[in-house]
Design a protein around this motif. Structure first.
Motif, PDB file in Angstrom:
ATOM      1  N   LYS A   5     -27.088  15.538 -16.337  1.00  0.00           N
ATOM      2  CA  LYS A   5     -28.202  16.211 -17.030  1.00  0.00           C
ATOM      3  C   LYS A   5     -28.845  17.280 -16.150  1.00  0.00           C
ATOM      4  O   LYS A   5     -29.246  18.347 -16.627  1.00  0.00           O
ATOM      5  CB  LYS A   5     -29.250  15.183 -17.459  1.00  0.00           C
ATOM      6  CG  LYS A   5     -28.760  14.191 -18.507  1.00  0.00           C
ATOM      7  CD  LYS A   5     -29.856  13.204 -18.868  1.00  0.00           C
ATOM      8  CE  LYS A   5     -29.428  12.281 -20.007  1.00  0.00           C
ATOM      9  NZ  LYS A   5     -28.256  11.452 -19.659  1.00  0.00           N
ATOM     10  N   ALA A   6     -28.967  17.002 -14.847  1.00  0.00           N
ATOM     11  CA  ALA A   6     -29.616  17.951 -13.944  1.00  0.00           C
ATOM     12  C   ALA A   6     -28.656  19.023 -13.441  1.00  0.00           C
ATOM     13  O   ALA A   6     -29.079  20.120 -13.083  1.00  0.00           O
ATOM     14  CB  ALA A   6     -30.219  17.198 -12.750  1.00  0.00           C
ATOM     15  N   GLY A   7     -27.350  18.706 -13.414  1.00  0.00           N
ATOM     16  CA  GLY A   7     -26.372  19.639 -12.879  1.00  0.00           C
ATOM     17  C   GLY A   7     -26.092  19.345 -11.406  1.00  0.00           C
ATOM     18  O   GLY A   7     -26.957  18.847 -10.688  1.00  0.00           O
ATOM     19  N   LEU A   8     -24.881  19.680 -10.954  1.00  0.00           N
ATOM     20  CA  LEU A   8     -24.476  19.362  -9.591  1.00  0.00           C
ATOM     21  C   LEU A   8     -25.309  20.091  -8.548  1.00  0.00           C
ATOM     22  O   LEU A   8     -25.706  19.522  -7.533  1.00  0.00           O
ATOM     23  CB  LEU A   8     -22.990  19.694  -9.402  1.00  0.00           C
ATOM     24  CG  LEU A   8     -21.996  18.780 -10.123  1.00  0.00           C
ATOM     25  CD1 LEU A   8     -20.578  19.305  -9.947  1.00  0.00           C
ATOM     26  CD2 LEU A   8     -22.110  17.360  -9.601  1.00  0.00           C
ATOM     27  N   GLY A   9     -25.558  21.389  -8.769  1.00  0.00           N
ATOM     28  CA  GLY A   9     -26.306  22.169  -7.794  1.00  0.00           C
ATOM     29  C   GLY A   9     -27.709  21.638  -7.576  1.00  0.00           C
ATOM     30  O   GLY A   9     -28.139  21.403  -6.442  1.00  0.00           O
ATOM     31  N   LEU A  10     -28.437  21.430  -8.662  1.00  0.00           N
ATOM     32  CA  LEU A  10     -29.801  20.932  -8.560  1.00  0.00           C
ATOM     33  C   LEU A  10     -29.809  19.502  -8.037  1.00  0.00           C
ATOM     34  O   LEU A  10     -30.707  19.114  -7.268  1.00  0.00           O
ATOM     35  CB  LEU A  10     -30.474  21.001  -9.931  1.00  0.00           C
ATOM     36  CG  LEU A  10     -31.956  20.605  -9.986  1.00  0.00           C
ATOM     37  CD1 LEU A  10     -32.776  21.431  -9.007  1.00  0.00           C
ATOM     38  CD2 LEU A  10     -32.501  20.778 -11.396  1.00  0.00           C
ATOM     39  N   SER A  11     -28.817  18.700  -8.407  1.00  0.00           N
ATOM     40  CA  SER A  11     -28.750  17.315  -7.927  1.00  0.00           C
ATOM     41  C   SER A  11     -28.573  17.270  -6.416  1.00  0.00           C
ATOM     42  O   SER A  11     -29.157  16.426  -5.730  1.00  0.00           O
ATOM     43  CB  SER A  11     -27.600  16.578  -8.613  1.00  0.00           C
ATOM     44  OG  SER A  11     -27.838  16.444  -9.992  1.00  0.00           O
ATOM     45  N   ALA A  12     -27.749  18.180  -5.883  1.00  0.00           N
ATOM     46  CA  ALA A  12     -27.535  18.228  -4.436  1.00  0.00           C
ATOM     47  C   ALA A  12     -28.831  18.581  -3.708  1.00  0.00           C
ATOM     48  O   ALA A  12     -29.140  18.032  -2.643  1.00  0.00           O
ATOM     49  CB  ALA A  12     -26.445  19.239  -4.099  1.00  0.00           C
ATOM     50  N   ILE A  13     -29.598  19.503  -4.287  1.00  0.00           N
ATOM     51  CA  ILE A  13     -30.881  19.870  -3.686  1.00  0.00           C
ATOM     52  C   ILE A  13     -31.847  18.691  -3.732  1.00  0.00           C
ATOM     53  O   ILE A  13     -32.514  18.367  -2.746  1.00  0.00           O
ATOM     54  CB  ILE A  13     -31.483  21.091  -4.412  1.00  0.00           C
ATOM     55  CG1 ILE A  13     -30.581  22.312  -4.223  1.00  0.00           C
ATOM     56  CG2 ILE A  13     -32.884  21.389  -3.901  1.00  0.00           C
ATOM     57  CD1 ILE A  13     -30.998  23.515  -5.042  1.00  0.00           C
ATOM     58  N   LEU A  14     -31.922  18.029  -4.883  1.00  0.00           N
ATOM     59  CA  LEU A  14     -32.840  16.894  -5.032  1.00  0.00           C
ATOM     60  C   LEU A  14     -32.445  15.733  -4.122  1.00  0.00           C
ATOM     61  O   LEU A  14     -33.315  15.002  -3.630  1.00  0.00           O
ATOM     62  CB  LEU A  14     -32.837  16.425  -6.493  1.00  0.00           C
ATOM     63  CG  LEU A  14     -33.449  17.392  -7.511  1.00  0.00           C
ATOM     64  CD1 LEU A  14     -33.125  16.936  -8.929  1.00  0.00           C
ATOM     65  CD2 LEU A  14     -34.951  17.485  -7.329  1.00  0.00           C
ATOM     66  N   SER A  15     -31.148  15.573  -3.869  1.00  0.00           N
ATOM     67  CA  SER A  15     -30.679  14.485  -3.026  1.00  0.00           C
ATOM     68  C   SER A  15     -31.179  14.610  -1.591  1.00  0.00           C
ATOM     69  O   SER A  15     -31.241  13.624  -0.860  1.00  0.00           O
ATOM     70  CB  SER A  15     -29.146  14.428  -3.027  1.00  0.00           C
ATOM     71  OG  SER A  15     -28.666  14.155  -4.325  1.00  0.00           O
ATOM     72  N   ALA A  16     -31.544  15.816  -1.197  1.00  0.00           N
ATOM     73  CA  ALA A  16     -32.069  16.021   0.154  1.00  0.00           C
ATOM     74  C   ALA A  16     -33.410  15.329   0.352  1.00  0.00           C
ATOM     75  O   ALA A  16     -33.884  15.197   1.489  1.00  0.00           O
ATOM     76  CB  ALA A  16     -32.213  17.515   0.434  1.00  0.00           C
ATOM     77  N   ALA A  17     -34.037  14.861  -0.733  1.00  0.00           N
ATOM     78  CA  ALA A  17     -35.310  14.137  -0.619  1.00  0.00           C
ATOM     79  C   ALA A  17     -35.153  12.857   0.185  1.00  0.00           C
ATOM     80  O   ALA A  17     -36.133  12.316   0.724  1.00  0.00           O
ATOM     81  CB  ALA A  17     -35.848  13.816  -2.015  1.00  0.00           C
ATOM     82  N   GLU A  18     -33.924  12.377   0.298  1.00  0.00           N
ATOM     83  CA  GLU A  18     -33.645  11.166   1.071  1.00  0.00           C
ATOM     84  C   GLU A  18     -34.140  11.301   2.511  1.00  0.00           C
ATOM     85  O   GLU A  18     -34.676  10.345   3.090  1.00  0.00           O
ATOM     86  CB  GLU A  18     -32.139  10.906   1.059  1.00  0.00           C
ATOM     87  CG  GLU A  18     -31.677   9.767   1.930  1.00  0.00           C
ATOM     88  CD  GLU A  18     -30.164   9.628   1.923  1.00  0.00           C
ATOM     89  OE1 GLU A  18     -29.656   8.918   2.799  1.00  0.00           O
ATOM     90  OE2 GLU A  18     -29.508  10.229   1.041  1.00  0.00           O
ATOM     91  N   LEU A  19     -33.976  12.483   3.101  1.00  0.00           N
ATOM     92  CA  LEU A  19     -34.313  12.690   4.511  1.00  0.00           C
ATOM     93  C   LEU A  19     -35.813  12.606   4.787  1.00  0.00           C
ATOM     94  O   LEU A  19     -36.245  11.790   5.616  1.00  0.00           O
ATOM     95  CB  LEU A  19     -33.738  14.024   4.983  1.00  0.00           C
ATOM     96  CG  LEU A  19     -34.022  14.428   6.428  1.00  0.00           C
ATOM     97  CD1 LEU A  19     -33.537  13.354   7.395  1.00  0.00           C
ATOM     98  CD2 LEU A  19     -33.340  15.755   6.742  1.00  0.00           C
ATOM     99  N   PRO A  20     -36.669  13.418   4.126  1.00  0.00           N
ATOM    100  CA  PRO A  20     -38.108  13.306   4.411  1.00  0.00           C
ATOM    101  C   PRO A  20     -38.688  11.954   4.036  1.00  0.00           C
ATOM    102  O   PRO A  20     -39.618  11.477   4.700  1.00  0.00           O
ATOM    103  CB  PRO A  20     -38.725  14.433   3.566  1.00  0.00           C
ATOM    104  CG  PRO A  20     -37.724  14.767   2.535  1.00  0.00           C
ATOM    105  CD  PRO A  20     -36.389  14.502   3.167  1.00  0.00           C
TER     106      PRO A  20
END
Length: 302
Positions: free
Chosen positions: A239-254
């Motif tokens: 639903k979000a798309g691969l590109g946006l999902s990859a960006i959102l996945s970076a939330a894991e770090l902070p």
């Protein structure tokens, strides 16, 4: 699309808090074998229960070959290696550093893809790798005047976790895409469970560790590590798309760094936060182009 964005973001946050819970379990005297074993065991029970209920009340779904199922089980061994090496890393270094080492999968994935395709990666991706490495050096306090005295084996374990995570990501996108997300996740976790139980025999099932407090950590870690993330990603990414999902996945770090600071009271310097921000920004930059392209395709098809 909003629902997909929320699911992917929550999945990333769920991954981010794992290292903190693992540290707390270690403080209660549990071992790497206890923690990893309990996590995959409870996760396996829950996921297969979900698969069974879906088949009973929602129909059998699309049939898959035995070969396809065995591929996913074999693929799950790489996921099991990620858990083992990452939790060994968390045992040896601060949680805020362990997550940084795991995040090195970003450039490792790029290197593996370049080797597999025998093509040099685009300059944008090379620049992303440079930013990730710079951010890692900053977040690891390598520019603080004196190199931190981190456990060498802990660093090696963290890099190995990142390496096997990059392998998992490569093969994950090429197998089982025709299956229901819960079935695919359950088969992958089955492979991870078989590997972990081979390395660490599940003594916790009979030695009383579950009654001594491991039961709660097994439930918590399985929920945030093996149930929520794969299911939320499976439902949210399309639903979000691969590109946006990859960006959102970076939330894991902070999230991981914040939890280590607030809950574990680990010292996190300002330069470390700058490094974290640089890594997150690099991941976002590397995916902005693909995000724009997907939006153009949607606009043209509309």
């Amino acid at each position: 699309m909003i629902r997909g964005i929320v699911l992917v973001f929550l999945g990333a946050c769920s991954f981010g808090i794992l290292s903190t819970f693992v540290k707390l379990a270690y403080e209660e005297g549990f071992t790497v074998g206890d923690v990893t074993g309990a996590q995959v065991f409870f996760g396996l029970v829950v996921l297969w229960a979900v698969v069974l209920l879906r088949q009973l009340f929602g129909g059998p779904g699309k049939r898959t070959t035995l070969r396809g199922k065995l591929k996913l089980v074999a693929m799950g061994t790489s996921s099991g290696l990620v858990s083992i090496f990452y939790y060994k890393c968390v045992q040896a270094v601060p949680a805020s550093i362990a997550i940084l080492l795991l995040m090195q999968f970003t450039w490792m994935s790029l290197a593996l893809e370049a080797i597999a395709s025998r093509r040099f990666p685009p300059l944008l991706q090379v620049g992303t790798v440079a930013l990730v490495l710079l951010g890692t050096a900053m977040a690891g306090r390598l520019f603080s005047g004196s190199i931190p005295d981190f456990d060498l084996m802990g660093i090696i374990y963290g890099l190995l976790a990142g390496f096997f995570y990059s392998i998992f990501l490569m093969v994950n996108g090429k197998a089982g895409n025709d299956m229901h997300p819960t079935t695919k996740s359950a088969l992958i976790l089955t492979g991870a469970c078989l590997l972990i139980f081979t390395v660490f025999p599940p003594e916790f099932l009979v030695n009383g560790a579950l009654a001594d407090g491991l039961f709660k950590w097994g439930l918590v870690l399985s929920l945030f590590g093996t149930i929520i993330p794969p299911l939320f990603y499976a439902y949210g990414t399309p639903k979000a798309g691969l590109g946006l999902s990859a960006i959102l996945s970076a939330a894991e770090l902070p999230v991981a760094v914040l939890m280590s600071s607030v809950v574990l009271h680990e010292e996190v310097w300002a330069v470390q936060w700058l490094g974290v921000a640089l890594i997150v920004g690099a991941i976002a930059l590397s995916n902005i182009n693909s995000l724009r392209q997907s939006r153009r395709k949607k606009a043209m098809s509309a």
